[in-house]
Design a protein around this motif. Structure first.
Motif, PDB file in Angstrom:
ATOM      1  N   LEU A  67       0.841  -1.198   0.000  1.00  0.00           N
ATOM      2  CA  LEU A  67       0.000   0.000   0.000  1.00  0.00           C
ATOM      3  C   LEU A  67       0.874   1.245   0.000  1.00  0.00           C
ATOM      4  N   ALA A  68       0.420   2.263  -0.709  1.00  0.00           N
ATOM      5  CA  ALA A  68       1.189   3.501  -0.824  1.00  0.00           C
ATOM      6  C   ALA A  68       0.260   4.684  -0.632  1.00  0.00           C
ATOM      7  N   LEU A  69       0.851   5.822  -0.370  1.00  0.00           N
ATOM      8  CA  LEU A  69       0.067   7.038  -0.170  1.00  0.00           C
ATOM      9  C   LEU A  69      -0.681   7.405  -1.435  1.00  0.00           C
ATOM     10  N   SER A  70      -1.831   8.059  -1.219  1.00  0.00           N
ATOM     11  CA  SER A  70      -2.693   8.546  -2.310  1.00  0.00           C
ATOM     12  C   SER A  70      -3.407   7.423  -3.047  1.00  0.00           C
ATOM     13  N   MET A  71      -3.226   6.191  -2.638  1.00  0.00           N
ATOM     14  CA  MET A  71      -3.944   5.084  -3.274  1.00  0.00           C
ATOM     15  C   MET A  71      -5.413   5.150  -2.868  1.00  0.00           C
ATOM     16  N   ARG A  72      -6.310   4.825  -3.792  1.00  0.00           N
ATOM     17  CA  ARG A  72      -7.733   4.816  -3.455  1.00  0.00           C
ATOM     18  C   ARG A  72      -8.018   3.705  -2.450  1.00  0.00           C
ATOM     19  N   VAL A  73      -8.943   3.980  -1.536  1.00  0.00           N
ATOM     20  CA  VAL A  73      -9.242   3.024  -0.477  1.00  0.00           C
ATOM     21  C   VAL A  73      -9.789   1.721  -1.057  1.00  0.00           C
ATOM     22  N   ALA A  74     -10.606   1.827  -2.114  1.00  0.00           N
ATOM     23  CA  ALA A  74     -11.160   0.620  -2.723  1.00  0.00           C
ATOM     24  C   ALA A  74     -10.047  -0.249  -3.289  1.00  0.00           C
ATOM     25  N   ASP A  75      -9.072   0.384  -3.947  1.00  0.00           N
ATOM     26  CA  ASP A  75      -7.947  -0.384  -4.497  1.00  0.00           C
ATOM     27  C   ASP A  75      -7.101  -0.986  -3.374  1.00  0.00           C
ATOM     28  N   ALA A  76      -6.921  -0.216  -2.290  1.00  0.00           N
ATOM     29  CA  ALA A  76      -6.115  -0.723  -1.183  1.00  0.00           C
ATOM     30  C   ALA A  76      -6.777  -1.939  -0.543  1.00  0.00           C
ATOM     31  N   ARG A  77      -8.095  -1.915  -0.396  1.00  0.00           N
ATOM     32  CA  ARG A  77      -8.788  -3.044   0.232  1.00  0.00           C
ATOM     33  C   ARG A  77      -8.838  -4.242  -0.708  1.00  0.00           C
ATOM     34  N   ALA A  78      -8.822  -3.974  -2.000  1.00  0.00           N
ATOM     35  CA  ALA A  78      -8.752  -5.096  -2.937  1.00  0.00           C
ATOM     36  C   ALA A  78      -7.412  -5.815  -2.814  1.00  0.00           C
ATOM     37  N   LEU A  79      -6.370  -5.021  -2.494  1.00  0.00           N
ATOM     38  CA  LEU A  79      -5.036  -5.602  -2.351  1.00  0.00           C
ATOM     39  C   LEU A  79      -4.825  -6.209  -0.971  1.00  0.00           C
ATOM     40  N   VAL A  80      -5.344  -5.504   0.078  1.00  0.00           N
ATOM     41  CA  VAL A  80      -5.205  -5.980   1.464  1.00  0.00           C
ATOM     42  C   VAL A  80      -6.588  -5.967   2.097  1.00  0.00           C
ATOM     43  N   PRO A  81      -7.358  -7.048   2.010  1.00  0.00           N
ATOM     44  CA  PRO A  81      -8.749  -7.047   2.507  1.00  0.00           C
ATOM     45  C   PRO A  81      -8.849  -6.771   4.004  1.00  0.00           C
ATOM     46  N   GLU A  82      -7.866  -7.179   4.791  1.00  0.00           N
ATOM     47  CA  GLU A  82      -7.959  -6.990   6.243  1.00  0.00           C
ATOM     48  C   GLU A  82      -7.509  -5.605   6.686  1.00  0.00           C
ATOM     49  N   LEU A  83      -7.359  -4.682   5.760  1.00  0.00           N
ATOM     50  CA  LEU A  83      -6.879  -3.342   6.099  1.00  0.00           C
ATOM     51  C   LEU A  83      -7.872  -2.616   7.022  1.00  0.00           C
ATOM     52  N   GLY A  84      -7.373  -2.091   8.125  1.00  0.00           N
ATOM     53  CA  GLY A  84      -8.174  -1.255   9.017  1.00  0.00           C
ATOM     54  C   GLY A  84      -7.916   0.224   8.709  1.00  0.00           C
ATOM     55  N   VAL A  85      -8.952   1.004   8.698  1.00  0.00           N
ATOM     56  CA  VAL A  85      -8.804   2.409   8.339  1.00  0.00           C
ATOM     57  C   VAL A  85      -9.446   3.285   9.401  1.00  0.00           C
ATOM     58  N   SER A  86      -9.016   4.535   9.400  1.00  0.00           N
ATOM     59  CA  SER A  86      -9.581   5.548  10.282  1.00  0.00           C
ATOM     60  C   SER A  86      -9.418   6.900   9.590  1.00  0.00           C
ATOM     61  N   ALA A  87     -10.258   7.851   9.971  1.00  0.00           N
ATOM     62  CA  ALA A  87     -10.199   9.171   9.336  1.00  0.00           C
ATOM     63  C   ALA A  87      -8.938   9.912   9.775  1.00  0.00           C
ATOM     64  N   ALA A  88      -8.289  10.533   8.812  1.00  0.00           N
ATOM     65  CA  ALA A  88      -7.079  11.312   9.116  1.00  0.00           C
ATOM     66  C   ALA A  88      -7.458  12.629   9.791  1.00  0.00           C
ATOM     67  N   ASP A  89      -6.527  13.182  10.533  1.00  0.00           N
ATOM     68  CA  ASP A  89      -6.724  14.456  11.233  1.00  0.00           C
ATOM     69  C   ASP A  89      -5.498  15.336  10.987  1.00  0.00           C
TER      70      ASP A  89
END
Length: 509
Positions: free
Chosen positions: A52-74
């Motif tokens: 995973l890399a910066l600026s990658m779309r979340v949908a693409d990131a989850r397709a690559l790593v399904p167990e990815l946990g996310v949270s809103a940036a601040d």
């Protein structure tokens, strides 16, 4: 010159994990709105190793790593927290500034450590202690010290810091040559352009003609290269100016109560007053700072009406303020500092033939300081004489932060109460210079039993605005039949300045 750079590569992610603890073995990322939907704002090392890399779309990131946990940036919270961390790094150097880095995950702190290393027993111990303290806060950190700001920044991010997590170099050219071009703080587009030409390291750039580099890539590349090598001086813009004098007290074991912190502040103030006496100065503004072991910083200010280096007086002010400052010792305070922010020359010799004159003024200043500390800033005020013979301009009130001056001895008598502005009245008097016989003020008629005057006061022509009437005042001290005393004046000389002089009540008593 010596500079230090602190790199915090996982700052946003680790901040989020401190707020809401997560399993560090699972991939995690912060997301933020971007072009075409939400994109990755920061990724943890586990997610980065998964591709995973910066600026990658979340949908693409989850397709690559399904167990990815996310949270809103601040991002705003990240900047504010980085600013607080830069203040906390003031325990190392008074010249610190947050460094947002070239991209969001590349955050850090920049410090000018010139002359600071001897306090810590050497530069190595300074860097070692800094890294240890920051890691104890729960953040991944690397650091470097170098003779230029640009090189310190580069080494902290791209240099070989080894197992210790820090490095210190003396030769700028030898240390910079093997680093990648990204170490020059260039834009990603410029770095990509350099790599397309096969220029992947700084050493590949240093051997090329400077004019050709500027013509092809612009002046920024040459400027960054010169800054890193020391050919162009780069200064650090700190969060706040370094105080001229300061005293610190460190503790092997953190203090956990405000009572202990107060005693530590008293010790620091005593040492600060010794420094002030050595320099022949007095302090009017003193900043007290506590550095907590959990990364927090607390401050409070002491203000004196006159320059002072009496430790007992400053300690008394500190104790008054400490009760109201709302400081929190948190998990413990391991360093306190007293810094003189505003100083003035303060001679120890007698300056007046009257030995009591200076003592009275100092006592008045100390009283104002105590009232200001106990009641709040601006709650106490003192009268100050001004250089004017017009009554309403002859004095003013000044806040407790100002030094009270002695009141001049003037021959004229003034009532206890002076109205500002004067209030109009209707009076019966002999023309042109006679005192009032009767007058009406605030709808109450008074008969004058005795009168004294006039005291003639001419207008201050240098304060008049163009077109304004300049009229002379004739003041009378009168006593009514009931024994009440007033201070009245007739405005305008009859026949010379006006045909209808006006009457005003300006004081009583």
């Amino acid at each position: 010159m010596r500079y230090a750079a602190l790199s915090l590569p996982d700052w946003p992610v680790e901040r989020a994990r401190r707020a809401a603890p997560r399993d560090n073995s699972r991939p995690f990322a912060l997301i933020a709105p971007g072009a075409g939907g939400e994109r990755l704002y920061a990724v943890c090392p586990v997610a980065a190793r998964a591709g995973l890399a910066l600026s990658m779309r979340v949908a693409d990131a989850r397709a690559l790593v399904p167990e990815l946990g996310v949270s809103a940036a601040d991002p705003d919270g990240d900047r504010a927290a980085l600013n607080d961390l830069a203040r906390w790094c003031g325990r190392v150097s008074p010249w610190t500034a947050p460094d947002p880095g070239a991209a969001a995950p590349l955050s850090g702190v920049l410090m000018d450590i010139t002359g600071c290393a001897r306090v810590f027993g050497g530069e190595e111990r300074l860097l070692d202690g800094l890294i240890r303290d920051v890691r104890a806060l729960g953040f991944t950190a690397r650091a470097a010290a170098a003779p230029t700001l640009g090189l310190a920044w580069a080494l902290a991010r791209y240099g070989d810091t080894g197992q210790r997590g820090w490095c210190a170099v003396e030769d700028a050219h030898a240390a910079l040559v093997p680093l990648p071009v990204e170490a020059l703080r260039l834009t990603p587009d410029m770095c990509a352009a350099l790599r397309r030409f096969g220029l992947g390291t700084v050493g590949a750039l240093t051997g090329l003609p400077r004019r050709a580099l500027v013509r092809r890539f612009g002046p920024d590349l040459a400027r960054r290269l010169d800054q890193a090598l020391g050919g162009v001086r780069e200064t650090l813009s700190p969060l706040r100016a370094a105080p001229a004098l300061r005293a610190r007290v460190r503790f092997a074991e953190p203090l956990t109560t405000l009572g202990s912190v107060g005693e530590a502040f008293a010790h620091a103030l005593t040492r600060l007053c010794a420094l002030l006496e050595r320099e022949g100065l007095g302090a009017q503004r003193v900043r007290l700072t506590l550095y907590r072991a959990d990364g927090g910083v607390g401050e409070m200010m002491l203000a004196a009406a006159a320059p002072v280096r009496d430790s007992a007086h400053l300690i008394r002010l500190m104790r008054h303020r400490l009760e109201r400052a709302g400081l929190d010792a948190g998990f413990g305070v391991d360093l306190v500092e007293a810094a003189a922010l505003l100083t003035r020359p303060l001679d120890a010799g007698q300056t007046s033939l009257d030995p009591d004159a200076g003592a009275e003024r100092l006592a008045a200043a100390c009283l104002m300081d105590r009232l200001d500390a106990r009641l709040g800033a601006g709650a106490a005020a003192c009268a100050e004489a001004l250089d004017s013979h017009v009554p309403e301009r002859a004095g003013q009130w000044r806040s407790g932060a100002a030094a009270p001056a002695s009141w001049p001895r003037r021959p004229e008598r003034r009532p206890l109460l002076i109205l500002d502005p004067p209030e109009p009245a209707e009076a019966v008097a002999e023309i042109p210079d006679g005192p009032p016989r009767r007058f009406t003020w605030r709808r109450v008629a008074h008969t004058v039993a005795r009168a004294e005057g006039p005291e003639r006061i001419a207008p201050e022509w240098w304060h008049l605005t163009p077109g304004a009437a300049a009229r002379t005042r004739d003041y009378f001290r009168v006593e009514t039949g009931e024994g009440r005393r007033f201070w009245l004046y007739r405005e305008g000389l009859y026949g010379r300045e006006t045909q209808q002089p006006g009457w005003f009540v300006h004081g009583a008593g």
